[in-house]
Design a protein around this motif. Sequence first.
Motif, PDB file in Angstrom:
ATOM      1  N   ARG A  29       0.822  -1.004  -0.420  1.00 30.77           N
ATOM      2  CA  ARG A  29       0.198   0.227  -0.242  1.00 30.77           C
ATOM      3  C   ARG A  29       0.555   1.184   0.084  1.00 30.77           C
ATOM      4  N   ARG A  30       1.936   1.480   0.404  1.00 32.19           N
ATOM      5  CA  ARG A  30       2.858   2.231   0.696  1.00 32.19           C
ATOM      6  C   ARG A  30       3.539   2.299  -0.316  1.00 32.19           C
ATOM      7  N   GLN A  31       4.111   1.901  -1.449  1.00 33.39           N
ATOM      8  CA  GLN A  31       4.517   1.976  -2.268  1.00 33.39           C
ATOM      9  C   GLN A  31       3.147   2.834  -3.473  1.00 33.39           C
ATOM     10  N   ARG A  32       2.038   2.347  -3.673  1.00 38.96           N
ATOM     11  CA  ARG A  32       0.914   2.979  -4.156  1.00 38.96           C
ATOM     12  C   ARG A  32       1.066   3.920  -3.771  1.00 38.96           C
ATOM     13  N   THR A  86     -20.912   7.320  -5.580  1.00 39.03           N
ATOM     14  CA  THR A  86     -20.556   9.208  -6.336  1.00 39.03           C
ATOM     15  C   THR A  86     -19.467   9.025  -6.686  1.00 39.03           C
ATOM     16  N   VAL A  87     -19.240   9.906  -7.442  1.00 41.02           N
ATOM     17  CA  VAL A  87     -17.507  10.172  -8.058  1.00 41.02           C
ATOM     18  C   VAL A  87     -17.337  10.719  -6.951  1.00 41.02           C
ATOM     19  N   GLU A  88     -17.918  11.916  -6.191  1.00 44.85           N
ATOM     20  CA  GLU A  88     -16.826  12.663  -4.556  1.00 44.85           C
ATOM     21  C   GLU A  88     -16.107  11.442  -4.093  1.00 44.85           C
ATOM     22  N   HIS A  89     -17.369   9.965  -3.482  1.00 46.31           N
ATOM     23  CA  HIS A  89     -16.907   9.165  -2.800  1.00 46.31           C
ATOM     24  C   HIS A  89     -15.820   8.270  -2.616  1.00 46.31           C
ATOM     25  N   HIS A  90     -15.803   7.882  -4.329  1.00 50.56           N
ATOM     26  CA  HIS A  90     -14.264   7.314  -5.116  1.00 50.56           C
ATOM     27  C   HIS A  90     -13.656   7.777  -5.102  1.00 50.56           C
ATOM     28  N   VAL A  91     -13.297   9.797  -4.910  1.00 54.14           N
ATOM     29  CA  VAL A  91     -11.945   9.811  -4.741  1.00 54.14           C
ATOM     30  C   VAL A  91     -11.775   9.289  -3.412  1.00 54.14           C
ATOM     31  N   ARG A  92     -12.651  10.352  -2.316  1.00 50.94           N
ATOM     32  CA  ARG A  92     -13.357  10.372  -1.078  1.00 50.94           C
ATOM     33  C   ARG A  92     -12.224   8.607  -0.519  1.00 50.94           C
ATOM     34  N   ASP A  93     -12.629   8.229  -0.914  1.00 47.88           N
ATOM     35  CA  ASP A  93     -12.537   6.336  -0.704  1.00 47.88           C
ATOM     36  C   ASP A  93     -10.565   6.020  -1.260  1.00 47.88           C
ATOM     37  N   VAL A  94     -10.595   6.972  -1.951  1.00 50.40           N
ATOM     38  CA  VAL A  94      -9.311   6.539  -2.517  1.00 50.40           C
ATOM     39  C   VAL A  94      -8.198   7.030  -1.506  1.00 50.40           C
ATOM     40  N   LEU A  95      -8.114   8.553  -1.617  1.00 49.19           N
ATOM     41  CA  LEU A  95      -7.475   9.594  -0.373  1.00 49.19           C
ATOM     42  C   LEU A  95      -7.557   8.184   0.561  1.00 49.19           C
ATOM     43  N   ARG A  96      -8.148   8.259   1.334  1.00 44.00           N
ATOM     44  CA  ARG A  96      -8.895   7.927   2.891  1.00 44.00           C
ATOM     45  C   ARG A  96      -7.990   6.094   2.613  1.00 44.00           C
ATOM     46  N   ALA A  97      -8.092   5.984   1.738  1.00 46.08           N
ATOM     47  CA  ALA A  97      -6.876   4.144   2.210  1.00 46.08           C
ATOM     48  C   ALA A  97      -6.061   4.135   1.639  1.00 46.08           C
ATOM     49  N   HIS A  98      -4.897   5.508   1.467  1.00 44.92           N
ATOM     50  CA  HIS A  98      -3.719   5.372   1.100  1.00 44.92           C
ATOM     51  C   HIS A  98      -2.867   6.664   1.672  1.00 44.92           C
ATOM     52  N   ALA A  99      -3.888   7.183   2.512  1.00 51.55           N
ATOM     53  CA  ALA A  99      -3.533   8.216   3.709  1.00 51.55           C
ATOM     54  C   ALA A  99      -2.172   8.427   4.142  1.00 51.55           C
ATOM     55  N   GLU A 140      -2.055  11.963   7.862  1.00 49.12           N
ATOM     56  CA  GLU A 140      -2.186  12.792   6.550  1.00 49.12           C
ATOM     57  C   GLU A 140      -4.742  12.446   7.089  1.00 49.12           C
ATOM     58  N   ARG A 141      -5.009  13.597   7.279  1.00 46.06           N
ATOM     59  CA  ARG A 141      -6.357  13.721   6.998  1.00 46.06           C
ATOM     60  C   ARG A 141      -7.539  14.081   6.232  1.00 46.06           C
ATOM     61  N   TRP A 142      -7.992  13.224   5.437  1.00 49.93           N
ATOM     62  CA  TRP A 142      -8.491  13.415   4.794  1.00 49.93           C
ATOM     63  C   TRP A 142     -10.786  14.290   5.045  1.00 49.93           C
ATOM     64  N   ASP A 143     -11.053  14.927   5.351  1.00 48.37           N
ATOM     65  CA  ASP A 143     -11.786  14.913   5.611  1.00 48.37           C
ATOM     66  C   ASP A 143     -13.115  15.385   4.075  1.00 48.37           C
ATOM     67  N   ARG A 144     -14.288  15.810   4.479  1.00 46.57           N
ATOM     68  CA  ARG A 144     -15.246  15.501   3.464  1.00 46.57           C
ATOM     69  C   ARG A 144     -14.916  16.695   2.891  1.00 46.57           C
TER      70      ARG A 144
END
Length: 342
Positions: free
Chosen positions: A92-95, A115-128, A132-136
């Motif tokens: 995951r860190r390499q990705r 939604t598209v917004e949820h897709h982006v949020r999922d990616v950012l949070r999964a690889h934070a 690093e915090r990704w709020d809405r």
Amino acid sequence: MNAPTTAAPLLSARGVDVVYEPARGVRIWSVRGVDLELAEGEFVGLVGESGCGKSTLGFALTRMLRPPARLEAGTIAFAGTDIATLTGEALRRQRRGGFALVLQSGMNALNPVRTVEHHVRDVLRAHARPGERWDRASSRDRAGELLAMVELDPDVLGRYPHELSGGMRQRVSIALALALEPRLVVFDEPTTALDVLVQKAVMGTISRLQAERGFTALLISHDLGTVLEATQRTLVMYAGQIVEDQPSAALRTGRHHPYTEALLACYADPRAPEVTLGGIPGSPPDLSLDLPGCPFAPRCPEVRDVCRVIDPGLTPLGPGRAACHVRAAEVGLPVPEVEHVG
């Protein structure tokens, strides 16, 4: 288009074998002994018939293989780290800032209930990164940046995949792949099932982003014309092996592997007033069997006895390399002697 550097390659694969085991006792060698290098900032194409192993190789290089496929052997060094052995959090860190894959079907790649917004949020949070915090609000801002990058309006953020056209879905997939600012992006037939005008627009976006952002790109495609136009270097794959590696400009002229020449004969400039298309007789080999010699030998119009028993391997040919005894002999390279094969 960025020129490759002379520094150490960003990705170096050696002896990569991928096996499919769909049932007990059945082993299909989809990728066989592949060696390849991708330089920092290089745009490379990968072409070949359906079933030759192109997509499987792309999945292997980005560690996205799933059963029944399995990486049987080989090393895949990304930025000096062998990612072939990594799992879990280390992978995951390499990705993050490393490598990403764009699938050929945007509808299948996206979650239909997000939604598209949820897709982006999922990616950012999964690889934070740690801390690093990704709020809405912050993830929405980043999503807006990504949509603008791929030429989509901000209102796409609130839409679901079924509310988007095929071209829009593919642009969303590209945006998601670039969300983590990767150094390598593998595009697995990104224009499949899109109409011609949309294909051209999507490829224009990919080429622009690659030039602007400088990431290394591997474009997997059946469309030889698109590959020759967009890329700096083209890899030709047959029966799980790389049989030719040439600068894309060089493929338009000169002598090449007979399989490459057959593919070129199947391609014609649609702008020409009259075209004649060729074909490749026969069928690709059964990859569940042992394949002595050159795998293209049964279909090759220039086959020699040595081709049926000894695999030629990639050797210098023109500015690149090709795996062909016939072409090697034409440029004065030594070719093994064998007894006549009846």
